[in-house]
Motif scaffolding. Structure first.
Motif, short mmCIF file in Angstrom:
data_model
loop_
_atom_site.label_atom_id
_atom_site.label_comp_id
_atom_site.label_asym_id
_atom_site.label_seq_id
_atom_site.Cartn_x
_atom_site.Cartn_y
_atom_site.Cartn_z
N CYS A 87 -3.24 -2.68 -26.89
CA CYS A 87 -3.48 -2.04 -28.19
C CYS A 87 -2.73 -0.72 -28.31
CB CYS A 87 -4.97 -1.79 -28.38
SG CYS A 87 -5.94 -3.30 -28.43
N SER A 88 -2.48 -0.06 -27.20
CA SER A 88 -1.81 1.25 -27.24
C SER A 88 -0.38 1.13 -27.74
CB SER A 88 -1.83 1.91 -25.86
OG SER A 88 -1.09 1.14 -24.94
N LEU A 89 0.25 -0.03 -27.56
CA LEU A 89 1.63 -0.22 -28.04
C LEU A 89 1.69 -0.36 -29.56
CD1 LEU A 89 3.19 -2.56 -25.39
CD2 LEU A 89 3.70 -0.16 -25.77
N ASP A 90 0.56 -0.69 -30.15
CA ASP A 90 0.52 -0.85 -31.60
C ASP A 90 0.01 0.42 -32.29
OD1 ASP A 90 1.17 -2.50 -33.74
OD2 ASP A 90 -0.88 -3.20 -33.97
N GLY A 91 -0.12 1.51 -31.51
CA GLY A 91 -0.52 2.79 -32.07
C GLY A 91 -2.00 2.87 -32.43
N GLN A 92 -2.81 1.96 -31.90
CA GLN A 92 -4.23 1.98 -32.22
C GLN A 92 -4.94 3.06 -31.40
OE1 GLN A 92 -6.21 -1.82 -32.29
NE2 GLN A 92 -4.31 -2.88 -32.76
N HIS A 93 -5.96 3.63 -31.98
CA HIS A 93 -6.74 4.65 -31.28
C HIS A 93 -7.69 3.99 -30.27
CE1 HIS A 93 -9.42 3.30 -34.44
NE2 HIS A 93 -10.42 3.77 -33.73
N HIS A 94 -8.31 4.80 -29.47
CA HIS A 94 -9.21 4.34 -28.42
C HIS A 94 -10.31 3.44 -29.00
CE1 HIS A 94 -11.51 4.52 -24.71
NE2 HIS A 94 -12.57 4.77 -25.44
N HIS A 95 -10.47 2.27 -28.42
CA HIS A 95 -11.53 1.36 -28.84
C HIS A 95 -11.80 0.36 -27.72
CE1 HIS A 95 -7.86 -0.80 -30.00
NE2 HIS A 95 -8.54 -1.87 -29.68
N HIS A 96 -12.78 -0.47 -27.92
CA HIS A 96 -13.16 -1.49 -26.95
C HIS A 96 -13.14 -2.84 -27.65
CE1 HIS A 96 -14.06 1.61 -24.05
NE2 HIS A 96 -14.63 2.27 -25.03
N HIS A 97 -13.48 -3.91 -26.91
CA HIS A 97 -13.34 -5.26 -27.47
C HIS A 97 -14.58 -6.13 -27.32
CE1 HIS A 97 -8.91 -4.52 -26.56
NE2 HIS A 97 -9.00 -4.58 -27.87
N PHE A 98 -14.80 -6.95 -28.33
CA PHE A 98 -15.65 -8.14 -28.24
C PHE A 98 -14.68 -9.28 -27.96
CE2 PHE A 98 -16.88 -12.13 -30.18
CZ PHE A 98 -18.13 -12.34 -29.65
N ILE A 99 -14.97 -10.13 -26.97
CA ILE A 99 -14.09 -11.22 -26.59
C ILE A 99 -14.85 -12.53 -26.67
CG2 ILE A 99 -12.62 -12.17 -24.76
CD1 ILE A 99 -12.63 -9.21 -23.61
N CYS A 100 -14.33 -13.47 -27.45
CA CYS A 100 -14.95 -14.79 -27.55
C CYS A 100 -14.67 -15.57 -26.27
CB CYS A 100 -14.43 -15.54 -28.77
SG CYS A 100 -15.17 -17.20 -28.93
N THR A 101 -15.72 -16.07 -25.65
CA THR A 101 -15.58 -16.80 -24.39
C THR A 101 -15.05 -18.22 -24.59
OG1 THR A 101 -17.89 -17.49 -24.51
CG2 THR A 101 -17.41 -15.49 -23.25
N LYS A 102 -14.99 -18.68 -25.84
CA LYS A 102 -14.48 -20.04 -26.09
C LYS A 102 -13.01 -20.03 -26.48
CE LYS A 102 -18.90 -21.95 -27.28
NZ LYS A 102 -19.32 -23.29 -27.09
#
Length: 144
Positions: A87-102
């Motif tokens: 995400c840092s390469l796209d200039g996005q600020h600090h954040h976290h993720h929800f990840i779908c397990t499927k």
């Protein structure tokens, strides 16, 4: 992800002394387009179409090199490493993720729980952190 993000990633490769190859660019473009976590097997399946002789070991080595250069982020799900475009390469600020397990789809979480933990760890120096939530996305729930 944008074409500018792909260009930043390729520039990082060159700055770190890695040789530019079409295969590496294809890998980076795959992650930029997918915008989700992918396994090494998924990367191999995609790249085999264009590069039938590309070995799994070469893919894995490149994935880990990309992680070291912060081009990719990695996580582990059910004992398998998964990778996504940083995400840092796209200039996005600090954040976290929800990840779908499927399906591996990710959603950004725009709050950080570290404020709470900093209070609990008074006197400690936090060097880094990572916060991920795993579950099933709305699309996969509809299919189930």
């Amino acid at each position: 992800m944008t074409g500018a993000s792909v260009e930043k990633a390729i520039q990082l490769l060159k700055e770190k002394g890695y040789k530019y190859t079409d295969k590496r660019q294809s890998m980076i473009e795959l992650f930029a387009q997918a915008d989700r976590y992918l396994t090494a097997k998924e990367v191999q399946k995609y790249l085999k179409q264009t590069y039938p002789s590309l070995s799994y070991d070469t893919i894995y080595r490149n994935l880990y090199s990309f992680v070291e250069m912060n081009i990719l982020e990695e996580t582990e799900l059910s004992g398998e490493k998964m990778f996504r475009f940083s995400c840092s390469l796209d200039g996005q600020h600090h954040h976290h993720h929800f990840i779908c397990t499927k399906c591996g789809m990710t959603k950004n979480i725009h709050m950080c729980p570290m404020d709470f933990f900093k209070e609990q760890l008074d006197g400690c120096e936090i060097q880094s952190h990572r916060f991920e939530i795993f579950g099933t996305c709305e699309n996969c729930l509809k299919v189930s």
